[in-house]
Motif scaffolding. Structure first.
Motif, PDB file in Angstrom:
ATOM      1  N   GLN A  98       0.842  -1.191   0.000  1.00 34.75           N
ATOM      2  CA  GLN A  98       0.000   0.000   0.000  1.00 34.75           C
ATOM      3  C   GLN A  98       0.881   1.246   0.000  1.00 34.75           C
ATOM      4  O   GLN A  98       2.058   1.191   0.344  1.00 34.75           O
ATOM      5  N   HIS A  99       0.315   2.375  -0.404  1.00 37.17           N
ATOM      6  CA  HIS A  99       1.110   3.605  -0.500  1.00 37.17           C
ATOM      7  C   HIS A  99       0.368   4.772   0.125  1.00 37.17           C
ATOM      8  O   HIS A  99      -0.851   4.712   0.365  1.00 37.17           O
ATOM      9  N   VAL A 100       1.131   5.809   0.355  1.00 38.01           N
ATOM     10  CA  VAL A 100       0.571   7.097   0.733  1.00 38.01           C
ATOM     11  C   VAL A 100       1.132   8.121  -0.248  1.00 38.01           C
ATOM     12  O   VAL A 100       2.282   8.001  -0.683  1.00 38.01           O
ATOM     13  N   ALA A 101       0.289   9.052  -0.648  1.00 37.03           N
ATOM     14  CA  ALA A 101       0.703  10.113  -1.587  1.00 37.03           C
ATOM     15  C   ALA A 101       0.342  11.450  -0.957  1.00 37.03           C
ATOM     16  O   ALA A 101      -0.815  11.669  -0.578  1.00 37.03           O
ATOM     17  N   VAL A 102       1.348  12.303  -0.818  1.00 35.16           N
ATOM     18  CA  VAL A 102       1.158  13.602  -0.147  1.00 35.16           C
ATOM     19  C   VAL A 102       1.725  14.699  -1.040  1.00 35.16           C
ATOM     20  O   VAL A 102       2.849  14.560  -1.564  1.00 35.16           O
ATOM     21  N   GLU A 103       0.991  15.761  -1.228  1.00 37.08           N
ATOM     22  CA  GLU A 103       1.485  16.885  -2.004  1.00 37.08           C
ATOM     23  C   GLU A 103       2.402  17.740  -1.138  1.00 37.08           C
ATOM     24  O   GLU A 103       2.009  18.192  -0.053  1.00 37.08           O
ATOM     25  N   LEU A 104       3.649  17.868  -1.587  1.00 31.60           N
ATOM     26  CA  LEU A 104       4.612  18.733  -0.896  1.00 31.60           C
ATOM     27  C   LEU A 104       4.907  19.891  -1.841  1.00 31.60           C
ATOM     28  O   LEU A 104       5.071  19.692  -3.062  1.00 31.60           O
ATOM     29  N   SER A 105       5.022  21.087  -1.286  1.00 33.93           N
ATOM     30  CA  SER A 105       5.300  22.236  -2.148  1.00 33.93           C
ATOM     31  C   SER A 105       6.071  23.296  -1.386  1.00 33.93           C
ATOM     32  O   SER A 105       6.097  23.305  -0.142  1.00 33.93           O
ATOM     33  N   ALA A 106       6.679  24.196  -2.150  1.00 38.65           N
ATOM     34  CA  ALA A 106       7.349  25.338  -1.513  1.00 38.65           C
ATOM     35  C   ALA A 106       6.306  26.145  -0.744  1.00 38.65           C
ATOM     36  O   ALA A 106       6.582  26.716   0.307  1.00 38.65           O
ATOM     37  N   GLU A 107       5.070  26.118  -1.255  1.00 40.46           N
ATOM     38  CA  GLU A 107       4.013  26.922  -0.631  1.00 40.46           C
ATOM     39  C   GLU A 107       3.506  26.301   0.673  1.00 40.46           C
ATOM     40  O   GLU A 107       3.365  26.980   1.678  1.00 40.46           O
ATOM     41  N   ASN A 108       3.259  24.975   0.663  1.00 35.58           N
ATOM     42  CA  ASN A 108       2.720  24.390   1.914  1.00 35.58           C
ATOM     43  C   ASN A 108       3.808  24.027   2.913  1.00 35.58           C
ATOM     44  O   ASN A 108       3.502  23.739   4.082  1.00 35.58           O
TER      45      ASN A 108
END
Ligand SMILES: Cc1cn([C@H]2C[C@H](O)[C@@H](COP(=O)(O)OP(=O)(O)O[C@H]3O[C@H](C)C(=O)[C@H](O)[C@H]3O)O2)c(=O)[nH]c1=O
Length: 185
Positions: A98-108
């Motif tokens: 199973q996986h986890v997908a997380v949005e990482l950004s300079a903004e967050n």
């Protein structure tokens, strides 16, 4: 000031560190050994990595190193935005595969802690995305392994068409999960 929360796979942590904004911009302690240890992140990191991906839809991964060079990774985005993915490869885990997908950004300004036992990869969501990450073991090409990023069995919604993804030649040749030998117990 650091906040650590469990992701959908509890051993993969989402880390938020305090940002100080003023009229010039922002300051952050992106890593502080004492604060991270107090928050339960005990790993000793020995190497800092950086990658620049020019095109949107650049996929780097899914990668991991095997023992004795298995790595915990602390990933953050300095510029741009990524979908950051960790896949559980621990054979004894009830969430194996199973996986986890997380949005990482300079903004967050979020960081993702990917422990030993997981494959890691990301897809860029903006051009000229810069990823910085700390690792808990040195690079060893002989211990570098991969998993097919587009394995249907993983069910990862990468947000990029398979035909349009920008990949290294190496990342087009990794095995499917079903063909992966046991690498983590
Ligand atoms: C990882 C690494 C690579 N290299 C050299 C080896 C190659 O000549 C060149 C590019 O390596 P690679 O194509 O493996 O780089 P990425 O595809 O960005 O791989 C990384 O991206 C995914 C997202 C990861 O999680 C791993 O940390 C890492 O595998 O840098 C080094 O000299 N030291 C290193 O620590």
């Amino acid at each position: 000031m650091i906040e650590v929360e469990a992701s959908a796979l509890p051993d993969v942590k989402i880390v938020r560190t305090r940002a100080f904004g003023d009229q010039r911009g922002t300051f952050m302690e992106t890593y502080n050994r004492q604060a991270f240890r107090a928050a339960g992140i005990e790993e000793e990191f020995v190497q800092d990595n950086f990658s620049l991906s020019v095109e949107v839809g650049t996929v780097r991964g899914l990668h991991f190193q095997i023992a004795p060079f298995a790595q915990t990774k602390l990933v953050r985005v300095g510029r741009g935005r990524i979908l950051d993915v960790a896949v559980d490869l621990r054979r004894s885990s009830p969430t194996y595969g199973q996986h986890v997908a997380v949005e990482l950004s300079a903004e967050n300004r979020l960081q993702l802690l990917v422990p030993v036992g997981f494959a890691h990869g990301f897809c860029t969501l903006e051009p000229n995305t810069e990823v910085h990450y700390k690792v808990s073991a040195h690079y060893s090409a002989a211990h570098d392994r991969g998993l097919a990023w587009n394995d249907p069995a993983l069910g990862i919604a990468w947000q990029v068409d398979e035909a349009r993804a920008v990949l290294s030649d190496k990342d087009t040749k990794h095995p499917l999960l079903a063909d992966l030998p046991p690498v983590f117990s």
